[in-house]
Scaffold this active site. Structure first.
Site, PDB file in Angstrom:
ATOM      1  N   GLY C  39       0.974  -1.099   0.115  1.00  0.00           N
ATOM      2  CA  GLY C  39       0.070  -0.106  -0.102  1.00  0.00           C
ATOM      3  C   GLY C  39       1.093   1.290   0.062  1.00  0.00           C
ATOM      4  O   GLY C  39       2.206   0.896   0.269  1.00  0.00           O
ATOM      5  N   LYS C  45      -0.973   0.775   6.564  1.00  0.00           N
ATOM      6  CA  LYS C  45      -0.307  -0.743   6.684  1.00  0.00           C
ATOM      7  C   LYS C  45       0.764  -0.828   7.942  1.00  0.00           C
ATOM      8  O   LYS C  45       0.980  -1.848   8.677  1.00  0.00           O
ATOM      9  CB  LYS C  45       0.529  -1.091   5.394  1.00  0.00           C
ATOM     10  CG  LYS C  45       1.657  -0.114   5.095  1.00  0.00           C
ATOM     11  CD  LYS C  45       2.155  -0.418   3.460  1.00  0.00           C
ATOM     12  CE  LYS C  45       3.250   0.386   3.085  1.00  0.00           C
ATOM     13  NZ  LYS C  45       3.075   1.629   2.974  1.00  0.00           N
ATOM     14  N   GLU C 166       8.540  -1.903   6.754  1.00  0.00           N
ATOM     15  CA  GLU C 166       9.285  -0.914   5.853  1.00  0.00           C
ATOM     16  C   GLU C 166      10.960  -0.848   6.013  1.00  0.00           C
ATOM     17  O   GLU C 166      11.461  -0.042   5.975  1.00  0.00           O
ATOM     18  CB  GLU C 166       8.817   0.495   5.671  1.00  0.00           C
ATOM     19  CG  GLU C 166       7.383   0.567   5.126  1.00  0.00           C
ATOM     20  CD  GLU C 166       6.874   1.803   4.852  1.00  0.00           C
ATOM     21  OE1 GLU C 166       7.655   2.638   4.364  1.00  0.00           O
ATOM     22  OE2 GLU C 166       5.767   2.287   4.962  1.00  0.00           O
TER      23      GLU C 166
END
Lengths: 289, 264, 279
Positions: C39, C45, C166
């Site tokens: 996303g 997220k 991430e």
């Protein structure tokens, strides 16, 4: 403004036990209006190199000529501030440099420091905030209420507001999502074209290097190992792999097609369209046989 | 920025480096007290011998020790002069008319300056031969019993160690922000004080914003890794009290006794 | 397949006067899989990641990790021991003053005996190939190395799930490769379950399963090839399709029919070869 670098050398911590040579014998000229890309691994000296271009770092050896400014090892340049007006740097994660109460004030910081009148600076701010993809209502807001991506745009506007003729970009899209990356790079390229800027881009993205550059410089261990236009650089993927650098996907793809279909394909363009055309050409040649 | 080396630890393998930080901390602490026992030449010579021996055994480059002393040297000289000129005891040595120097003054000046010098040398020796984190662990262990009376010893030690961990990171960050603002035409090192204070705002605000962001991230990362305060926590850092440390204490005890016997 | 995490109709917002960051999210995570949650920035997220190990609690709905509900105060520590997170910024999660201290941090929190700690530390730094750096200070490490230390700190606690939030987005390409290779090896050799939160679809293409998030909702879920069939939808929410797919889509528009979607260049060139034979 043309840039000429001669025999540039830089050592950190000169004269201490921690001395470390970061650049050695760099010779380079970048003519006005060029889109110059610099590629290299972390620690290859690219950041050190660009910081010399507006006097943030001083050469230990050699000289840098920018227009009629000359920075030389051992000579004190008195016009550093004037030079910095012409050379803007967008640092990595530029949003970390925001500090004013409002976005407008932050954009004005650079121009006002360089003696631009407040009216003119405000005009620039109003125009730039739109160029970076936000609207004028943002000007009165605090930069610290923005999302990370928006803060990045404001910080970029703050550098552009100085109207530099040389724009240095140190990994300007690091940490952004794909859409943000594309928008920011498109913005820089548009400015490069419209304003006739000299743009120096430091990046890890081979895709960007292939798409935008007039010239690519590859650095390794403080020196230049390869230099040339994208076509030359990417015609030899092996050399890049030996430096453990990536090859742009389009280049990889065209090379794979050539190998598999045993055909020579054009190598000069690095867009998706070029890749699709290459694929079409092998498919259509199939038609002929 | 690179000249600032907090704690100034110099790595080494000497006898002093290998001592338990608790032993070094206690020695420094006791030394600060017994320095005040000295009050004649022989006792000062004794303290001096102990200090020089410690420096010699630490195998530290004298340059580092000198660097550590430099900022304080002025204070020592001033202390000396103050005593020389203000103490009027013993026979008159020098009479310049506007200024009289007495023997007692010179003696007093030398003693007080030496006392200061010894104190600084011994405490610097502690930080030069012990990593900041070992000092922190040492303090935490020594103050351990104070937890019972509600002193937040663990929290203090954790705070110290996190501060130590982030000093290099924040120094790097400061340099980065300074460069970014310089590139936007900011000047940090010129003009009158008021201007200079104003010019530091573009540096301080981003630094604070980033430090808070880091603190927030770090707190979350610590929580994610199961941190819930000092209770029930174990430690990877183990301090070992060995024969060396006991030897140091015996020497210190001998010094103390000698000082008591020899002082006038 | 054994279900390790169950997210049931979860909604969440940071403050009551703020809009919801997650709306009615439901998903399952299975043992041994590599699940990519994709996303763009702000899709919710990363918030979801924080709910998965009890750093945030759902406003509505439940998060269950191996049967423990994050709403039970007693369960939180059980959940955090089972689910480790590698965060985005390598600097801001390095607690210790050396690699050894940092890897030890989680173990110290769990009150483990020192002897066992040393054993676990050695074992986990070897798995991330950082055994030569035990006494190194964090500011002398590269971003990729710091992230590998973070992974070591997590696996030392023997969790069942590692979330990469991430975790590679601030790294250079070399660092990114290091971290992903390390995680892939852990998945292969130790059967670790991996949840990778990312906006890099190249990386996501290699996952076992994909969850697509947009504006706080799960808008698609499935194996990568299936999800990538909806290329327009992915582009609309600001994600970049992997290069081979982009080429393939352009060719389909020109009337070329492919028998299947290809996620790697090699497959694509093979497809083109068969296509060319057919024409």
């Amino acid at each position: 403004m043309d840039i000429t670098i001669k025999g540039l050398e830089h050592s950190y911590g000169k004269g201490t036990p921690f001395e470390r040579k970061a650049l050695s014998n760099i010779n380079l000229s970048i003519s006005s209006g060029t889109f110059q890309t610099i590629i290299g691994h972390t620690g290859s000296g690219k950041s050190t190199l660009i910081q010399h271009l507006n006097g943030l770092l001083k050469p230990t050896q050699g000289s840098i000529q920018i227009g009629d400014f000359k920075i030389q090892a051992g000579v004190k340049e008195k016009r550093l501030k004037a030079l910095r007006k012409h050379v803007g740097i967008v640092f990595q994660y530029p949003e970390h440099q925001l500090f004013e109460e409002t976005i407008e004030k932050d954009i004005l910081f650079g121009p006002l420091n360089f003696g631009v009148s407040e009216d003119e600076a405000k005009r620039r701010a109003a125009k730039l905030i739109q160029q970076v993809g936000l609207d004028e209502s943002y000007l009165s807001r605090s930069p610290f209420d923005l999302s990370g991506g928006q803060m990045r745009r404001v910080a970029i506007a703050g550098v552009l507001a100085m109207k530099p003729s040389i724009l240095i970009l140190d990994e300007p899209t690091a940490g952004l999502d794909p859409r943000g990356r594309r928008e920011i790079m498109d913005l820089f390229y548009r400015l490069h074209e419209e304003e006739g800027l000299t743009t120096i881009l430091v990046t890890h993205s081979m895709e960007d290097a292939a798409r935008f550059s007039d010239d690519i410089l590859i650095m390794e261990k403080g020196g230049v190992v390869l230099q040339g236009n994208p076509e030359t650089i990417f015609s030899n993927p092996e050399a890049l792999k030996n430096l453990s650098l990536d090859v742009p996907e389009t280049v990889q793809f065209i090379h794979r097609l050539e190998e598999r279909f045993n055909k020579d394909l054009p190598h000069s363009v690095f867009t998706l369209k070029a890749a699709v055309d290459a694929a079409l050409s092998v498919l259509q040649k199939g038609d002929d046989s | 920025m690179q000249n600032i080396i907090i704690g100034q630890y110099v790595p080494g393998q000497s006898f002093i480096h290998k001592l338990d930080p608790r032993a070094k901390l206690l020695t420094a602490f006791l030394f600060v007290i017994i320095v005040f026992l000295a009050n004649n030449w022989i006792t000062y010579v004794l303290l001096g011998a102990f200090t020089l021996l410690a420096i010699f055994v630490s195998k530290l480059p004298l340059r580092y020790i000198y660097n550590g002393l430099k900022p304080i040297l002025l204070v020592i000289i001033l202390t000396f002069l103050l005593h020389v000129f203000l103490t009027k005891e013993g026979p008159l040595l020098l009479d310049l008319g506007f200024l009289e120097v007495y023997e007692g003054g010179v003696e007093q000046g030398i003693f007080i300056s030496l006392r200061l010098l010894f104190l600084i040398l011994i405490t610097s020796l502690l930080t030069l031969t012990t990593t900041p984190i070992d000092i922190t662990v040492g303090i935490e262990t020594l103050l351990g019993p104070m937890k019972k009376i509600g002193l937040p010893v663990h929290e203090f030690a954790l705070m110290m160690s996190i501060a130590l961990r982030f000093i290099p990171t924040l120094l790097e960050e400061t340099e980065k922000i300074m460069k970014a603002q310089s590139a936007r035409g900011a000047q940090f090192s010129s003009g009158p004080i008021k201007e200079r204070l104003k010019s530091i705002v573009p540096l301080l605000v981003p630094l604070f914003v980033s430090a808070f962001k880091r603190a927030e991230d770090l707190a979350m990362a610590m929580e994610a890794r199961g941190y819930r305060g000092g209770e029930g926590r174990t430690s990877i850092r183990l301090l070992k009290w060995s024969g060396k440390d006991t030897t140091l204490f015996i020497i210190l005890l001998l010094l103390c006794v000698s000082l008591l016997l020899l002082r006038s | 397949m054994e279900e390790l995490i169950t997210v049931q109709d979860v909604s969440f917002r940071y403050q009551e006067d703020q809009p919801h960051v997650l709306h009615g999210v439901s998903l399952s995570v299975y043992k041994g899989e590599w699940l990519a949650i994709v996303g763009h920035n702000g899709s919710g997220k990363s918030t979801l990641a924080k709910l998965l190990n009890g750093l945030q609690l759902p406003e509505k709905g439940d998060v269950l990790v191996e049967g423990y509900n994050s709403r039970d105060e007693e369960s939180i520590w059980e959940i955090r021991r089972r689910v480790g997170i590698v965060f985005q910024n390598p600097d801001n999660q390095f607690v210790g003053t050396s690699v050894r201290d940092d890897v030890a941090f989680g173990l110290e929190n769990s009150g483990m005996a020192r002897e066992l700690m040393l054993e676990r530390i050695n074992e986990s730094v070897q798995k991330v190939r950082m055994e030569d750096y035990l006494d190194q200070e964090p500011h002398r490490l590269s971003g990729g190395q710091k992230q590998r230390v973070a992974i070591a700190g997590i696996i030392a606690l023997r969790p069942s799930i590692v979330i990469l939030d991430e975790a590679t987005s601030m790294l250079d390409p070399a660092g990114r490769r290091e971290v992903l290779q390390t995680m892939r090896k852990l998945k292969e050799e130790e059967g670790m379950t991996v949840i990778s939160i990312t906006h890099d679809l190249e990386e996501a293409a290699q996952a076992d399963r994909l969850v697509v998030m947009n504006a706080g909702e799960v808008i698609d879920e499935g194996i990568p090839v299936e999800v990538f069939k909806k290329g327009d939808m992915l582009e609309q929410i600001g994600l970049d399709l992997p290069f081979p797919l982009q080429v393939q889509r352009a060719l389909s528009e020109r009337g070329y029919d492919f028998s299947r979607l290809t996620l790697s260049q090699e497959e694509l060139v093979n497809e083109l070869w068969t296509l060319q034979l057919k024409v």
